[in-house]
Design a protein around this motif. Structure first.
Motif: not given
Ligand code: MN
Length: 227
Positions: A83-100, A183-191
């Motif tokens: 999975v390649a992350i194009g939009k980051g975030g932290r504490d990303i809810p499951v229902d918004k995660a695929l937008d990343c 994972l975004s609860g442990y680290v801020e995901l970034v593009p």
């Protein structure tokens, strides 16, 4: 700013249809298919997912020849959805995660299984069993705009034409959205971050001269030769 040594080059992965994806970090999920958890001696319940990492420059392009690594006599394949992350975030809810998600690829989490077994036994880190040079072959990335989100479909690997691993993405214990959210609860995901989402059953060793062919429905096939 004056650099005292040349800055390291950015590792990139080609994108199907054009362009390059710059890689920042590679997170990997352990034991995300029940049958593989069992073959590794685990219990495939829904314990929370756990993660380890590979360095970004462990990426190897498709159709490459990779040398058999040093310090192992049990070098094993694990075919995985990347999975390649194009939009980051932290504490990303499951229902918004695929937008990343920017897109998806087919990857190999190559493993020095003997070093990993020793690390497990001695309760030491896995780093050098998982995060070594050229340990992450990966295809070009297919953007979500072209392939959507593959939540089900065949995933398999052959070695010299013989089927070794086979499964279905639908059999993942934690799906892509749940994995990103957790994972975004442990680290801020970034593009630029990649997530290797675990392997189905059938992992095993390769030898110099072996040819691996990995497949996930809808994505580019992965071809790697060991020298
Ligand atoms: Mn793996």
């Amino acid at each position: 700013m004056s650099m005292v040594i040349p800055p390291p080059p950015v590792t990139t992965i080609p994108v199907v249809g054009g362009g390059e994806f710059p890689v920042r970090r590679i997170y990997c999920v352990g034991r995300n298919y029940a049958a593989h958890a069992r073959e590794m001696g685990g219990d495939p319940n829904r314990d929370p997912p756990f993660f380890f990492m590979k360095p970004a420059d462990a990426i190897v392009p498709n159709h490459a020849t990779v040398p058999y690594p040093t310090k192992t006599s049990d070098y094993q394949h694990e075919i995985e959805l990347v999975v390649a992350i194009g939009k980051g975030g932290r504490d990303i809810p499951v229902d918004k995660a695929l937008d990343c998600v920017f897109g998806y690829g087919v990857g190999l989490d190559m493993t020095r299984r003997d070093l990993q077994a020793t690390a497990k036994k001695l309760q030491r880190p896995w780093d050098l069993s998982k995060g070594f040079d050229q340990s992450a072959p990966c295809t070009a990335l297919s953007p979500v705009s072209a392939v959507g989100h593959p939540g089900a479909g065949a995933i398999w690997l052959t070695v010299n034409g013989e089927r070794r691993q086979a499964g279905d993405l639908a059999d993942q214990i934690w799906n892509v959205a749940e994995t990103i959210s957790y994972l975004s609860g442990y680290v801020e995901l970034v593009p630029g971050d990649l997530i290797m989402t675990g392997t189905p059953e059938g992992v095993g060793p390769v030898q110099p001269g072996d040819r691996m062919h990995g497949h996930i429905d809808g994505l580019d096939d992965l071809h790697v030769t060991i020298s």
